[in-house]
Scaffold this active site. Sequence first.
Site: not given
Ligand code: URC
Length: 300
Positions: A11, A58, A177, A227, A255
């Site tokens: 379920k 269920t 940014r 990352q 973005h």
């Molecule tokens: O923090 C980011 N990692 C990316 O891999 C990446 N690629 C991108 O175009 N902008 C960003 N910003």
Amino acid sequence: MSQLGYARYGKDNVRLYKVEKDAKTGVHTVIEQTVRILLEGDIETSYTKADNSVVVATDTQKQTTYILAKQHPISPPEQFAAVLGDHFINTYPHIHAAHVKIIQHRWTRLSVDGKPHPHSFYRDGEEIRVVESVTREGEGVSIRSKIEKLLVLKSTGSAFHGFHRDEYTRLPETWDRILSTEIEAGWQWKLFKSLEEVKKVDFNAAWQAARDITLDIFAKDDSASVQATMYKMCDEILAAVPLVEAVDYALPNKHYFEIDLSWHKGLKNTGKDATVFAPQSDPNGLIQCTVVRKGPKSKL
Ligand SMILES: O=c1[nH]c(=O)c2[nH]c(=O)[nH]c2[nH]1
């Protein structure tokens, strides 16, 4: 001609609400969840021979969810997931595994006249707490906890430069940014051998630590990239919660584009003069990783 490759059933979207009423103080505590149960076992004949004798309906699974919710705490959701899984594999000899997913929705106590209200709550965002568990006969309970849909933005303190460039590259480097993402963070617990082991763990404290670390690093890190920032989050969560084996994040990079307005009377709105931006709904970056404790090198 054919045979069943894999099957499970159950379920989904069982909605559950539980209130605890403190008789002395009159303070209520509420929890709302959405539960999914999927069972595995000796159920082939229900598919191949129309044999319903092996089917725990269920609807029975739904009723069981309500009954166990009445008989046990449903918070933390990790423990309730383990209680449900344990019930199904121990009650039905032909059921060998139970997958339970619980989504816990937010009900945050209202402050009224500067005081926490005893029985009024509000939804302070779409963030959810998620648990995915698998209870397997003879093995134990595997539990993964998650934070999902936690939307965050920082208006500075994020850069992205030094990335690989070639004839396909158009993106300019930036030292300042906007960084916005919808946090999806997961942490995999060590395998618990029994329900008793699960009951000893402070899952709420781990969730709070993971959430605090995520938000703290998001705000304070001078981010070189999504990352690099997410790796720091994983690393700190692993340090804070010893019973966690792996931490993973999936972060969309939402973005915000600069808009060149110089065509209108030379308006300055780029670089350090940028104040009006165009938020983009798509496409978005999507950055994922799983971080484990140091040991033999894992495949990357
Ligand atoms: O923090 C980011 N990692 C990316 O891999 C990446 N690629 C991108 O175009 N902008 C960003 N910003």
